[in-house]
Design a protein around this motif. Structure first.
Motif, short mmCIF file in Angstrom:
data_model
loop_
_atom_site.label_atom_id
_atom_site.label_comp_id
_atom_site.label_asym_id
_atom_site.label_seq_id
_atom_site.Cartn_x
_atom_site.Cartn_y
_atom_site.Cartn_z
N ALA A 1 16.63 43.56 15.68
CA ALA A 1 15.89 42.42 16.20
C ALA A 1 14.56 42.88 16.76
CB ALA A 1 16.70 41.73 17.30
N GLY A 2 13.68 41.90 17.01
CA GLY A 2 12.41 42.21 17.65
C GLY A 2 11.35 42.68 16.68
N ARG A 3 10.44 43.51 17.18
CA ARG A 3 9.27 43.92 16.41
C ARG A 3 9.59 45.14 15.55
NH1 ARG A 3 4.63 44.65 20.65
NH2 ARG A 3 3.39 44.87 18.78
N ILE A 4 9.42 45.00 14.26
CA ILE A 4 9.59 46.09 13.31
C ILE A 4 8.29 46.17 12.51
CG2 ILE A 4 10.99 47.01 11.44
CD1 ILE A 4 13.21 45.18 12.33
N PRO A 5 7.74 47.37 12.31
CA PRO A 5 6.47 47.46 11.56
C PRO A 5 6.58 46.79 10.20
CG PRO A 5 7.01 49.55 12.57
CD PRO A 5 8.22 48.67 12.76
N GLY A 6 5.63 45.93 9.89
CA GLY A 6 5.66 45.25 8.60
C GLY A 6 4.30 45.16 7.95
N LEU A 7 3.27 45.75 8.57
CA LEU A 7 1.91 45.66 8.06
C LEU A 7 1.61 46.79 7.09
CD1 LEU A 7 -0.26 44.71 11.17
CD2 LEU A 7 -0.06 43.40 9.06
N SER A 8 0.92 46.43 6.02
CA SER A 8 0.50 47.43 5.03
C SER A 8 -0.77 48.11 5.52
CB SER A 8 0.23 46.74 3.69
OG SER A 8 -0.95 45.94 3.77
N GLU A 9 -1.21 49.11 4.77
CA GLU A 9 -2.50 49.72 5.02
C GLU A 9 -3.62 48.75 4.61
OE1 GLU A 9 -3.18 52.64 6.53
OE2 GLU A 9 -1.02 52.70 6.94
N PRO A 10 -4.81 48.86 5.19
CA PRO A 10 -5.90 47.94 4.83
C PRO A 10 -6.32 48.10 3.37
CG PRO A 10 -6.41 49.17 6.84
CD PRO A 10 -5.19 49.80 6.26
N ASP A 11 -6.69 46.97 2.75
CA ASP A 11 -7.23 47.04 1.40
C ASP A 11 -8.73 47.32 1.47
OD1 ASP A 11 -8.48 44.67 2.11
OD2 ASP A 11 -7.19 43.39 0.87
N GLU A 12 -9.42 47.20 0.35
CA GLU A 12 -10.86 47.53 0.32
C GLU A 12 -11.69 46.62 1.21
OE1 GLU A 12 -12.02 47.41 -3.74
OE2 GLU A 12 -10.91 49.22 -4.32
N GLN A 13 -11.19 45.40 1.45
CA GLN A 13 -11.92 44.47 2.32
C GLN A 13 -11.48 44.57 3.78
OE1 GLN A 13 -10.58 43.30 -0.80
NE2 GLN A 13 -12.63 43.80 -1.59
N GLY A 14 -10.53 45.48 4.06
CA GLY A 14 -10.06 45.64 5.43
C GLY A 14 -8.94 44.70 5.81
N TRP A 15 -8.37 43.99 4.83
CA TRP A 15 -7.28 43.07 5.11
C TRP A 15 -5.94 43.78 4.94
CZ3 TRP A 15 -7.23 37.46 5.80
CH2 TRP A 15 -8.51 36.95 6.08
N ARG A 16 -4.98 43.41 5.77
CA ARG A 16 -3.65 44.00 5.71
C ARG A 16 -2.62 42.90 5.43
NH1 ARG A 16 -3.12 47.08 11.30
NH2 ARG A 16 -1.52 48.32 10.20
N THR A 17 -1.56 43.25 4.73
CA THR A 17 -0.50 42.30 4.39
C THR A 17 0.73 42.56 5.25
OG1 THR A 17 -1.26 42.04 2.11
CG2 THR A 17 1.03 41.44 2.57
N TYR A 18 1.22 41.50 5.89
CA TYR A 18 2.47 41.59 6.63
C TYR A 18 3.58 41.02 5.77
CZ TYR A 18 6.19 40.77 9.99
OH TYR A 18 7.41 40.77 10.63
N ARG A 19 4.66 41.78 5.64
CA ARG A 19 5.87 41.30 4.96
C ARG A 19 7.03 41.39 5.93
NH1 ARG A 19 10.53 42.46 2.27
NH2 ARG A 19 10.86 41.50 0.23
N ARG A 20 7.76 40.30 6.09
CA ARG A 20 8.88 40.31 7.03
C ARG A 20 9.90 41.35 6.57
NH1 ARG A 20 13.86 38.43 8.78
NH2 ARG A 20 13.83 37.28 10.76
#
Length: 277
Positions: free
Chosen positions: A96-115
């Motif tokens: 439960a709670g917070r588990i890392p789900g963010l990817s590394e930044p892409d070329e535009q600096g955006w990151r993808t979160y996947r549950r």
């Protein structure tokens, strides 16, 4: 409305617990003993034909341990933001709670979160597996803790925020709250048309009636799934709604008046990036 609303699903929570036995308990408790004693035992096993059986058991144990290690590797890959779209079978985790789900930044600096697949259902929605979802955020957005006592509601599954740009949260609610005849693989179209959905669930997002506050309503389709997209103001909020399994997903992006003015395009891009995988 023509469809019965349920105040609560009334179904019990189910948590599947697994007992993990330490590896050192599965082996002998003592590694002491003379070399001659161990040699004698080995000889006796060989004479009785039991040594081969023990070898087979040991081999089987190692194989099972290898499978366990492989499973842990797979979970670690999904938790750390693998590019794979998802697993064939959705499982309810115990974490439960917070588990890392963010990817590394892409070329535009955006990151993808996947549950993460092993994240538990959490408060109020833990009685069945939650199909994973994903979305994209710019650099600087981070997960914010969600408490059982969260004033935003017990069905808030996730919060994210940026002090500079705004904040978002995800509501994952049982479709049984809306109707009792939608089955276990509901679609947003079965729940109702866009205006019906926003009138029913919009107040949960903004805390008041949405009449006169809906600036736009659109329907998008991705990989065969329909998404209802809304813009409301005031308060400024972008909502993306869809259904999957026996859940309704409400993805909500908002910000202050100044944040809305300065970062509207980013906030809109975040709202439109939401997908159930």
């Amino acid at each position: 409305m023509g469809t019965s609303l349920l105040a609560s699903c009334g179904l019990p929570w189910r948590y599947h617990q697994q007992r993990i036995v330490p590896y050192n308990h599965l082996l002998g408790h003592s590694s002491q003993g003379s070399l001659s004693s161990r040699a004698k035992v080995t000889a006796e096993f060989r004479e009785s034909g039991s040594l081969d059986g023990e070898n087979e058991k040991s081999s089987g144990f190692l194989k099972r341990r290898s499978v366990l290690v492989s499973g842990v590797s797979l979970v670690s890959t999904s938790v750390m933001g693998s590019g794979r779209e998802g697993l064939a079978v959705v499982k309810q985790g115990l974490l439960a709670g917070r588990i890392p789900g963010l990817s590394e930044p892409d070329e535009q600096g955006w990151r993808t979160y996947r549950r993460p697949d092993d994240k538990s259902g959490g408060h109020g929605v833990g009685w069945s597996p939650i199909i994973p979802y994903l979305f994209s955020v710019p650099q600087g957005w981070e997960e914010v803790p969600v408490s059982i006592a969260d004033l935003g509601g017990t069905e808030i599954d996730l919060r994210f925020g940026s002090s500079k740009e705004g904040r978002l949260f995800v509501i994952v609610a049982p479709v049984l709250r809306f109707a009792d005849n939608l089955g276990t693989d509901a679609t947003i179209e079965q729940i109702g048309p866009p205006d019906k959905v926003i009138n029913a669930f919009g107040p949960e997002v903004i805390g008041e009636n949405v009449e006169g506050k809906v600036l736009s309503m659109n329907v998008a389709e991705h990989s065969g799934r329909k998404y209802y997209q809304y813009e409301l103001e005031p308060p400024h909020v972008l909502i993306t709604a869809t259904a999957a399994g026996n859940r309704l997903y409400l993805f909500n992006v908002t910000g202050s008046g100044l944040q809305w003015k300065r970062h509207y395009q980013d906030l809109k891009k975040i709202a439109e990036s939401f997908r159930v995988v």
